[in-house]
Write a protein that holds these residues in place. Structure first.
Motif, PDB file in Angstrom:
ATOM      1  N   SER A   6       0.833  -1.199   0.000  1.00  0.00           N
ATOM      2  CA  SER A   6       0.000   0.000   0.000  1.00  0.00           C
ATOM      3  C   SER A   6       0.867   1.248   0.000  1.00  0.00           C
ATOM      4  O   SER A   6       1.940   1.286   0.632  1.00  0.00           O
ATOM      5  N   LEU A   7       0.378   2.280  -0.705  1.00  0.00           N
ATOM      6  CA  LEU A   7       1.083   3.555  -0.708  1.00  0.00           C
ATOM      7  C   LEU A   7       0.909   4.268   0.624  1.00  0.00           C
ATOM      8  O   LEU A   7       1.826   4.940   1.103  1.00  0.00           O
ATOM      9  N   THR A   8      -0.288   4.132   1.212  1.00  0.00           N
ATOM     10  CA  THR A   8      -0.571   4.708   2.530  1.00  0.00           C
ATOM     11  C   THR A   8      -1.304   3.671   3.355  1.00  0.00           C
ATOM     12  O   THR A   8      -1.756   2.641   2.847  1.00  0.00           O
ATOM     13  N   ASP A   9      -1.452   3.972   4.631  1.00  0.00           N
ATOM     14  CA  ASP A   9      -2.168   3.042   5.506  1.00  0.00           C
ATOM     15  C   ASP A   9      -3.678   3.110   5.304  1.00  0.00           C
ATOM     16  O   ASP A   9      -4.409   2.247   5.791  1.00  0.00           O
ATOM     17  N   GLU A  10      -4.165   4.128   4.592  1.00  0.00           N
ATOM     18  CA  GLU A  10      -5.606   4.315   4.441  1.00  0.00           C
ATOM     19  C   GLU A  10      -6.143   3.764   3.123  1.00  0.00           C
ATOM     20  O   GLU A  10      -7.333   3.485   3.011  1.00  0.00           O
ATOM     21  N   VAL A  11      -5.286   3.623   2.122  1.00  0.00           N
ATOM     22  CA  VAL A  11      -5.740   3.188   0.795  1.00  0.00           C
ATOM     23  C   VAL A  11      -4.946   1.963   0.373  1.00  0.00           C
ATOM     24  O   VAL A  11      -3.713   2.002   0.293  1.00  0.00           O
ATOM     25  N   SER A  12      -5.672   0.879   0.097  1.00  0.00           N
ATOM     26  CA  SER A  12      -5.021  -0.346  -0.378  1.00  0.00           C
ATOM     27  C   SER A  12      -4.843  -0.279  -1.894  1.00  0.00           C
ATOM     28  O   SER A  12      -5.493   0.525  -2.575  1.00  0.00           O
ATOM     29  N   PRO A  13      -3.981  -1.118  -2.466  1.00  0.00           N
ATOM     30  CA  PRO A  13      -3.793  -1.106  -3.928  1.00  0.00           C
ATOM     31  C   PRO A  13      -5.080  -1.391  -4.699  1.00  0.00           C
ATOM     32  O   PRO A  13      -5.342  -0.765  -5.730  1.00  0.00           O
ATOM     33  N   SER A  14      -5.895  -2.324  -4.211  1.00  0.00           N
ATOM     34  CA  SER A  14      -7.134  -2.635  -4.928  1.00  0.00           C
ATOM     35  C   SER A  14      -8.114  -1.469  -4.873  1.00  0.00           C
ATOM     36  O   SER A  14      -8.800  -1.166  -5.857  1.00  0.00           O
ATOM     37  N   SER A  15      -8.189  -0.786  -3.729  1.00  0.00           N
ATOM     38  CA  SER A  15      -9.078   0.375  -3.618  1.00  0.00           C
ATOM     39  C   SER A  15      -8.611   1.502  -4.524  1.00  0.00           C
ATOM     40  O   SER A  15      -9.420   2.195  -5.155  1.00  0.00           O
ATOM     41  N   LEU A  16      -7.297   1.685  -4.605  1.00  0.00           N
ATOM     42  CA  LEU A  16      -6.754   2.723  -5.473  1.00  0.00           C
ATOM     43  C   LEU A  16      -7.064   2.423  -6.946  1.00  0.00           C
ATOM     44  O   LEU A  16      -7.442   3.318  -7.711  1.00  0.00           O
ATOM     45  N   THR A  17      -6.938   1.158  -7.332  1.00  0.00           N
ATOM     46  CA  THR A  17      -7.246   0.769  -8.714  1.00  0.00           C
ATOM     47  C   THR A  17      -8.723   0.970  -9.027  1.00  0.00           C
ATOM     48  O   THR A  17      -9.088   1.482 -10.094  1.00  0.00           O
ATOM     49  N   ALA A  18      -9.595   0.582  -8.083  1.00  0.00           N
ATOM     50  CA  ALA A  18     -11.033   0.748  -8.292  1.00  0.00           C
ATOM     51  C   ALA A  18     -11.407   2.222  -8.401  1.00  0.00           C
ATOM     52  O   ALA A  18     -12.244   2.614  -9.230  1.00  0.00           O
ATOM     53  N   SER A  19     -10.769   3.062  -7.582  1.00  0.00           N
ATOM     54  CA  SER A  19     -11.050   4.502  -7.651  1.00  0.00           C
ATOM     55  C   SER A  19     -10.611   5.074  -8.995  1.00  0.00           C
ATOM     56  O   SER A  19     -11.286   5.935  -9.575  1.00  0.00           O
ATOM     57  N   GLY A  20      -9.487   4.582  -9.510  1.00  0.00           N
ATOM     58  CA  GLY A  20      -9.030   5.044 -10.820  1.00  0.00           C
ATOM     59  C   GLY A  20      -9.984   4.658 -11.935  1.00  0.00           C
ATOM     60  O   GLY A  20     -10.252   5.448 -12.853  1.00  0.00           O
ATOM     61  N   ILE A  21     -10.519   3.442 -11.871  1.00  0.00           N
ATOM     62  CA  ILE A  21     -11.485   2.997 -12.885  1.00  0.00           C
ATOM     63  C   ILE A  21     -12.754   3.840 -12.818  1.00  0.00           C
ATOM     64  O   ILE A  21     -13.298   4.263 -13.846  1.00  0.00           O
ATOM     65  N   ASP A  22     -13.232   4.100 -11.600  1.00  0.00           N
ATOM     66  CA  ASP A  22     -14.430   4.932 -11.447  1.00  0.00           C
ATOM     67  C   ASP A  22     -14.183   6.347 -11.959  1.00  0.00           C
ATOM     68  O   ASP A  22     -15.068   6.962 -12.580  1.00  0.00           O
ATOM     69  N   LEU A  23     -12.990   6.863 -11.713  1.00  0.00           N
ATOM     70  CA  LEU A  23     -12.670   8.214 -12.185  1.00  0.00           C
ATOM     71  C   LEU A  23     -12.636   8.267 -13.710  1.00  0.00           C
ATOM     72  O   LEU A  23     -13.149   9.220 -14.325  1.00  0.00           O
ATOM     73  N   GLU A  24     -12.075   7.244 -14.348  1.00  0.00           N
ATOM     74  CA  GLU A  24     -12.064   7.195 -15.814  1.00  0.00           C
ATOM     75  C   GLU A  24     -13.479   7.139 -16.379  1.00  0.00           C
ATOM     76  O   GLU A  24     -13.784   7.776 -17.398  1.00  0.00           O
ATOM     77  N   PHE A  25     -14.351   6.377 -15.725  1.00  0.00           N
ATOM     78  CA  PHE A  25     -15.732   6.285 -16.198  1.00  0.00           C
ATOM     79  C   PHE A  25     -16.438   7.634 -16.070  1.00  0.00           C
ATOM     80  O   PHE A  25     -17.179   8.050 -16.971  1.00  0.00           O
ATOM     81  N   GLU A  26     -16.208   8.329 -14.963  1.00  0.00           N
ATOM     82  CA  GLU A  26     -16.829   9.644 -14.790  1.00  0.00           C
ATOM     83  C   GLU A  26     -16.319  10.636 -15.834  1.00  0.00           C
ATOM     84  O   GLU A  26     -17.076  11.465 -16.345  1.00  0.00           O
ATOM     85  N   GLN A  27     -15.040  10.547 -16.168  1.00  0.00           N
ATOM     86  CA  GLN A  27     -14.498  11.415 -17.212  1.00  0.00           C
ATOM     87  C   GLN A  27     -15.128  11.105 -18.568  1.00  0.00           C
ATOM     88  O   GLN A  27     -15.406  12.013 -19.360  1.00  0.00           O
ATOM     89  N   TYR A  28     -15.353   9.829 -18.819  1.00  0.00           N
ATOM     90  CA  TYR A  28     -15.986   9.434 -20.088  1.00  0.00           C
ATOM     91  C   TYR A  28     -17.416   9.964 -20.162  1.00  0.00           C
ATOM     92  O   TYR A  28     -17.836  10.508 -21.194  1.00  0.00           O
ATOM     93  N   VAL A  29     -18.161   9.832 -19.073  1.00  0.00           N
ATOM     94  CA  VAL A  29     -19.536  10.337 -19.060  1.00  0.00           C
ATOM     95  C   VAL A  29     -19.551  11.848 -19.240  1.00  0.00           C
ATOM     96  O   VAL A  29     -20.390  12.400 -19.966  1.00  0.00           O
ATOM     97  N   PHE A  30     -18.622  12.531 -18.603  1.00  0.00           N
ATOM     98  CA  PHE A  30     -18.563  13.992 -18.721  1.00  0.00           C
ATOM     99  C   PHE A  30     -18.230  14.417 -20.150  1.00  0.00           C
ATOM    100  O   PHE A  30     -18.729  15.437 -20.639  1.00  0.00           O
ATOM    101  N   SER A  31     -17.389  13.631 -20.839  1.00  0.00           N
ATOM    102  CA  SER A  31     -17.052  13.977 -22.228  1.00  0.00           C
ATOM    103  C   SER A  31     -18.256  13.838 -23.151  1.00  0.00           C
ATOM    104  O   SER A  31     -18.352  14.530 -24.167  1.00  0.00           O
ATOM    105  N   LEU A  32     -19.186  12.927 -22.801  1.00  0.00           N
ATOM    106  CA  LEU A  32     -20.391  12.764 -23.616  1.00  0.00           C
ATOM    107  C   LEU A  32     -21.416  13.846 -23.323  1.00  0.00           C
ATOM    108  O   LEU A  32     -22.161  14.265 -24.224  1.00  0.00           O
ATOM    109  N   HIS A  33     -21.478  14.289 -22.081  1.00  0.00           N
ATOM    110  CA  HIS A  33     -22.469  15.299 -21.681  1.00  0.00           C
ATOM    111  C   HIS A  33     -21.761  16.429 -20.930  1.00  0.00           C
ATOM    112  O   HIS A  33     -21.889  16.553 -19.703  1.00  0.00           O
ATOM    113  N   PRO A  34     -21.002  17.247 -21.635  1.00  0.00           N
ATOM    114  CA  PRO A  34     -20.307  18.352 -20.947  1.00  0.00           C
ATOM    115  C   PRO A  34     -21.300  19.400 -20.451  1.00  0.00           C
ATOM    116  O   PRO A  34     -22.399  19.546 -20.980  1.00  0.00           O
ATOM    117  N   LEU A  35     -20.890  20.125 -19.456  1.00  0.00           N
ATOM    118  CA  LEU A  35     -21.751  21.175 -18.899  1.00  0.00           C
ATOM    119  C   LEU A  35     -21.883  22.336 -19.874  1.00  0.00           C
ATOM    120  O   LEU A  35     -20.990  22.629 -20.638  1.00  0.00           O
TER     121      LEU A  35
END
Length: 424
Positions: free
Chosen positions: A395-424
């Motif tokens: 783990s990079l820190t005691d609060e975030v495990s490698p799997s949690s960090l990877t899952a957060s990155g995937i969720d962030l990529e998905f949110e960026q993709y959705v935002f690119s389809l429907h920009p403000l």
């Protein structure tokens, strides 16, 4: 003062007399017009297989592997633009054709529907198609029919005799089964390819429905080969199992068809809707019969010109295809050499068995299950817990495990993709 002439009635009768005349029934001294056989006045597709007309002698002895050469390709579909309002009845406006052309005989059809009035469509084991979901709803207020269903020649897009019926609620199985039986009256071919949007559901209890309609239907013959396919446009909406089993490209004898022949013809009949929906039942049926006959006639007389105009194009395509055969054969052989011979032989046997009997395991169906994101996260968490027990911490820190960090990155990529389809 001249007597009042009912122009619509005159046109109606004139159309009927021309129908009898053009089908050779006008001066038949051995048979009355009222004794015309079902579909006798319909124009047949000249390119479809017709025994004793355009099939060679001995076509019945064709090997099973090539029976499709003398087979019949059919396509079913419905058109909900050709409605009929409740503006009259059979007593006030009886039809004259009475099933002698393309639309089924109404009295027998109504009697058949009475026996299936309370029939409930079975639940779908595939996707929730509108075709099935709307089959049990009540017809629109003020309408006697919501449209028409048909069975057509799938290769040449021609109307077939006795293959058009009214649709009261939706694409009910009983309606479509009735017209498939009427379409195959006096037919004794040995191979049939039937295309329908919901063929994966409709075919399940089809044989039981055919027995209740006519036990002499050719589809009930044990020697008859019947293959069901779904039109290419509708196939992606089905579940993966249907996409493999009912695909044109994977069905022997299907060729490069697409199953959308009926919809090509609806484009010409749709403009009739606003007019025919105001007619009485008899006038509407006879009017549609006349237009369907004209549609077939124009296709027949233009067939020669079409073949002549496309001959050069088709010759070039054929030349290109034949010249590339050797290249494709060599590429295929090189691929087989790179694989294990035992595995290739087992695949070939599986394909042959499935093509002969579709109830056998489908070799094109994927058996590998794709893991979900949640399952992968669980597996990674278990591996991290095991590593911690062994004293290993990635783990990079005691609060975030490698799997949690990877899952957060995937969720962030998905949110960026959705935002690119429907920009403000």
């Amino acid at each position: 003062m001249l007597p009042r002439i009912n122009i619509p009635h005159c046109c109606h009768e004139c159309r009927y007399l021309k129908l009898l005349k053009r089908s050779g029934r006008g001066h038949d001294s051995t048979q009355l017009a009222s004794q015309t056989l079902p579909g006798e006045c319909a124009l047949l597709c000249p390119a479809c297989p017709h025994p004793n007309i355009n099939l060679p002698d001995g076509w019945e002895d064709e090997p099973p592997e090539t029976q499709y050469i003398h087979g019949l390709n059919l396509a079913l579909d419905c058109n909900f633009r050709l409605k009929q309002k409740k503006v009259s009845n059979e007593k006030a406006d009886p039809g004259l054709n009475k099933g002698c052309a393309y639309i089924v005989e109404d009295i027998a059809f109504r009697k058949f529907l009475e026996g299936h009035a309370n029939e409930v469509e079975p639940k779908s084991t595939c996707s929730q198609h509108d075709t099935m979901n709307l089959a049990d709803i009540r017809p629109g207020q003020g309408y006697a029919a919501l449209g028409v269903g048909t069975v057509e020649c799938a290769r040449h897009n021609s109307k077939r005799p006795n293959t058009v019926c009214d649709i009261q609620k939706g694409e009910r199985y009983c309606n479509m089964s009735y017209i498939i039986v009427m379409s195959l009256l006096f037919n004794f071919l040995k191979f049939f390819l039937i295309s329908y949007d919901i063929a994966c559901q409709w075919y399940i209890c089809l044989m039981e429905r055919l027995i209740s309609i006519s036990q002499g239907c050719v589809l009930l013959n044990p020697e008859t080969v019947v293959r069901f396919v779904v039109p290419k446009f509708h196939l992606p909406a089905h579940i993966p199992a249907c996409c493999n089993r009912f695909a044109f490209m994977l069905t022997p004898g299907a060729g490069l068809g697409n199953g959308k022949a009926p919809e090509h013809g609806w484009g010409e009949s749709n403009p009739l809707g606003p007019s025919t929906q105001e007619m009485g039942p008899g006038s509407r049926r006879d009017t549609l019969d006349g237009h369907f006959g004209d549609y077939n006639w124009r296709k027949i007389v233009k067939l020669g010109a079409f073949l002549s105009s496309t001959w050069c194009f088709m010759t070039c395509k054929m030349t290109t295809a034949t010249s590339d055969v050797a290249e494709h054969v060599i590429a295929h052989q090189e691929l087989e050499v790179s694989l294990q011979s035992e595995q290739v032989a087992s695949w070939q046997e599986a394909v042959k068995a499935w093509e002969k009997d579709p109830s056998k395991p489908n070799p094109y169906e994927m058996v590998v299950k794709t893991p979900t994101q949640a399952a992968i996260q669980k597996q990674l968490a278990e591996e991290e817990a095991k590593a911690l027990e062994e004293g290993k911490n990635f783990s990079l820190t005691d609060e975030v495990s490698p799997s949690s960090l990877t899952a957060s990155g995937i969720d962030l990529e998905f949110e960026q993709y959705v935002f690119s389809l429907h920009p403000l």
